[in-house]
Write an enzyme that holds these catalytic residues in place. Structure first.
Site, mmCIF file in Angstrom:
data_model
loop_
_atom_site.group_PDB
_atom_site.id
_atom_site.type_symbol
_atom_site.label_atom_id
_atom_site.label_comp_id
_atom_site.label_asym_id
_atom_site.label_seq_id
_atom_site.Cartn_x
_atom_site.Cartn_y
_atom_site.Cartn_z
ATOM 1 N N CYS A 1 9.020 -2.012 7.713
ATOM 2 C CA CYS A 1 7.768 -2.486 8.312
ATOM 3 C C CYS A 1 6.962 -3.359 7.342
ATOM 4 O O CYS A 1 6.890 -3.069 6.158
ATOM 5 C CB CYS A 1 6.948 -1.274 8.719
ATOM 6 N N CYS B 1 3.795 -3.672 6.828
ATOM 7 C CA CYS B 1 2.696 -3.050 6.083
ATOM 8 C C CYS B 1 3.225 -2.175 4.955
ATOM 9 O O CYS B 1 2.536 -1.926 3.981
ATOM 10 C CB CYS B 1 1.744 -2.292 6.991
#
Length: 149
Positions: free
Chosen positions: A52, A54
C-alpha cells in the site's frame, strides 16, 4: 518450510521487507513464528507491512524514525499483508478490538495491545508525525532497561 502463495512478485516486495529488517525488525513469515514472538514478555512492536502507498510513504519511514528513540520496544517484529497471509492473520488475531488494516502498527505489552495505529491514523500523515505518536507510546509503555538493541 513451504510458504503459501503470495499476492505480489517477491522481487517487488523484497525492498519493502528490507526497509524494516535492516533496522533489526524480525520478519515473521508463519503463524508459528508469530505465536512464538507473541509469547515474549515485555513490549513487542508488530508492524503490518504492505505494498500500500501509505505504507511505503508513511509507515515504514515512521518506524525507522521512531526506532532512533532511546526507549523502544524489547522486541521488533513485522508481518507482510498480501504476502504472508497466515502470519498476518495470526498477528491480527492478537489485536483484540481492532479491525484488520494495512498498514497497521501495534505495540503489545505481555501479549496485549497497549497502543495501536490503524491505517486511518497513518494515511495522509507525514512520517515524522506518525513517528511522534510511536515515540510517545514507546516512552509510555516501554522500559528503558529492556529496549531492543
Amino acid at each position: 518450510m513451504r510458504l503459501p502463495q503470495q499476492m505480489y512478485d517477491e522481487r517487488l516486495v523484497t525492498p519493502m521487507r528490507q526497509e524494516l529488517t535492516r533496522l533489526g525488525v524480525q520478519e515473521l513469515r508463519t503463524s508459528d513464528e508469530v505465536d512464538r514472538a507473541m509469547k515474549e514478555k515485555g513490549t513487542t512492536l508488530v508492524v503490518v507491512n504492505s505494498v500500500c502507498g501509505c505504507s511505503a510513504r508513511n509507515a515504514r519511514p515512521a518506524v525507522s524514525i521512531a526506532l532512533q528513540n532511546p526507549i523502544k520496544p524489547a522486541h521488533l517484529t513485522t508481518v507482510f499483508a498480501g504476502q504472508d497471509a497466515d502470519a498476518t492473520n495470526r498477528a491480527r488475531s492478537y489485536f483484540t478490538g481492532y479491525p484488520p488494516s494495512s498498514p497497521q502498527i501495534a505495540l503489545l505489552k505481555d501479549g496485549k495491545v497497549a497502543f495501536m495505529l490503524e491505517r486511518w491514523q497513518i494515511e495522509g500523515r507525514p512520517a515524522d508525525e506518525i513517528a511522534h505518536d510511536l515515540v510517545n507510546a514507546f516512552n509510555k509503555y516501554c522500559s528503558p532497561a529492556a529496549t531492543a538493541a
